[in-house]
Scaffold this motif. Structure first.
Motif, short mmCIF file in Angstrom:
data_model
loop_
_atom_site.label_atom_id
_atom_site.label_comp_id
_atom_site.label_asym_id
_atom_site.label_seq_id
_atom_site.Cartn_x
_atom_site.Cartn_y
_atom_site.Cartn_z
N TRP A 105 36.64 32.38 47.45
CA TRP A 105 36.53 32.58 48.89
C TRP A 105 37.03 31.33 49.58
CZ3 TRP A 105 32.50 32.30 45.45
CH2 TRP A 105 31.72 31.14 45.48
N ILE A 122 35.14 35.47 41.41
CA ILE A 122 35.55 35.67 42.79
C ILE A 122 35.82 34.31 43.41
CG2 ILE A 122 34.39 37.88 43.16
CD1 ILE A 122 32.07 36.37 44.49
N PRO A 126 40.55 47.50 46.28
CA PRO A 126 39.21 48.11 46.19
C PRO A 126 39.11 49.16 45.08
CG PRO A 126 39.82 47.86 48.48
CD PRO A 126 41.05 47.51 47.67
N ASN A 155 32.60 39.91 53.09
CA ASN A 155 32.85 41.30 52.72
C ASN A 155 32.52 41.44 51.24
OD1 ASN A 155 33.77 42.07 55.26
ND2 ASN A 155 35.85 41.42 54.79
N GLN A 171 38.87 47.40 41.75
CA GLN A 171 37.58 46.73 41.60
C GLN A 171 36.52 47.64 40.98
OE1 GLN A 171 36.19 44.95 45.27
NE2 GLN A 171 38.17 44.01 45.66
N CYS A 176 43.19 41.99 44.03
CA CYS A 176 42.61 43.13 43.35
C CYS A 176 42.18 44.16 44.40
CB CYS A 176 41.42 42.68 42.51
SG CYS A 176 40.88 43.95 41.38
N CYS A 202 40.09 43.64 37.11
CA CYS A 202 40.09 42.45 37.96
C CYS A 202 39.41 41.31 37.23
CB CYS A 202 39.34 42.74 39.26
SG CYS A 202 40.06 44.09 40.21
N ARG A 204 28.33 39.51 47.38
CA ARG A 204 28.63 38.91 48.68
C ARG A 204 28.27 37.42 48.61
NH1 ARG A 204 28.80 42.99 52.96
NH2 ARG A 204 28.19 44.98 52.06
N GLU A 226 28.19 45.20 43.81
CA GLU A 226 28.86 44.55 44.92
C GLU A 226 28.29 43.14 45.05
OE1 GLU A 226 30.05 48.03 48.09
OE2 GLU A 226 28.32 46.77 48.54
N VAL A 244 32.69 42.29 47.28
CA VAL A 244 33.66 42.42 46.20
C VAL A 244 32.96 43.24 45.12
CG1 VAL A 244 34.92 41.20 44.39
CG2 VAL A 244 34.81 40.24 46.70
N ARG A 245 33.61 44.31 44.68
CA ARG A 245 33.00 45.15 43.65
C ARG A 245 33.43 44.69 42.27
NH1 ARG A 245 32.13 51.36 45.56
NH2 ARG A 245 30.59 50.81 47.14
N TYR A 246 32.54 44.91 41.32
CA TYR A 246 32.78 44.51 39.93
C TYR A 246 32.08 45.50 39.00
CZ TYR A 246 31.90 41.89 35.60
OH TYR A 246 31.79 41.51 34.29
#
Length: 150
Positions: free
Chosen positions: A41, A39, A26, A121, A29, A24, A35, A106, A104, A123-125
């Motif tokens: 990782w 999330i 930026p 980093n 996002q 996805c 998206c 993290r 955002e 992740v925007r939602y």
């Protein structure tokens, strides 16, 4: 009334990792329903839990959104097993996100000696939930309402 429901996604969306969806971008996002609601990782060696933080982009306000803990169990042969997920879904946010607000998230790794100073980093939602949870139980979503009510 219909306009209130437009931002609510009607179904789970794809995301990289377990869902094998596209990465996805930026830009995507920042758009509602583009998206996944989750999330993922990479696992961190020696981690026993992961902490997730949420920052409201427009105000900079930050909160602890949740923690992913390891699951442990003993099988019938007495062998102990453990599993630490590397996925977290926004609907499980400790203080449920407000519909159409950009956040955002993290993640950082923790173990018995403490937590890493290093966060992932962001992740925007843009909040547009298709599923809402209250105390681990799925409940009806109320668009625009920051409080999830059964």
């Amino acid at each position: 009334m219909l306009s209130l429901l437009l931002a609510v996604c009607v179904a789970p969306l794809n995301f990289p990792g377990e869902f094998d969806g596209p990465v996805c971008t930026p830009t995507a996002q920042e758009e509602a329903c583009r998206c996944s609601e989750c999330i993922t990782w990479d696992a961190v060696a020696n981690a026993s839990r992961y902490e997730i933080t949420r920052r409201t982009v427009s105000t900079g306000f930050e909160i602890h959104a949740g923690t992913v803990e390891a699951s442990r169990w003993t099988d019938d042969d007495g062998v102990e097993h453990g599993y630490l997920p590397t996925q977290w879904c926004f609907a499980k946010d400790a203080s449920f996100p407000r519909d159409d607000v950009l956040y955002e998230y993290r993640v950082r790794a923790c173990n018995s000696t403490g937590c890493s100073d290093e966060w992932s980093n962001p992740v925007r939602y843009r909040a547009a939930p298709y599923a809402c949870f209250d105390n681990g139980r799925e409940v009806q979503c109320y668009p625009g309402d920051p409080v999830v009510r059964p």
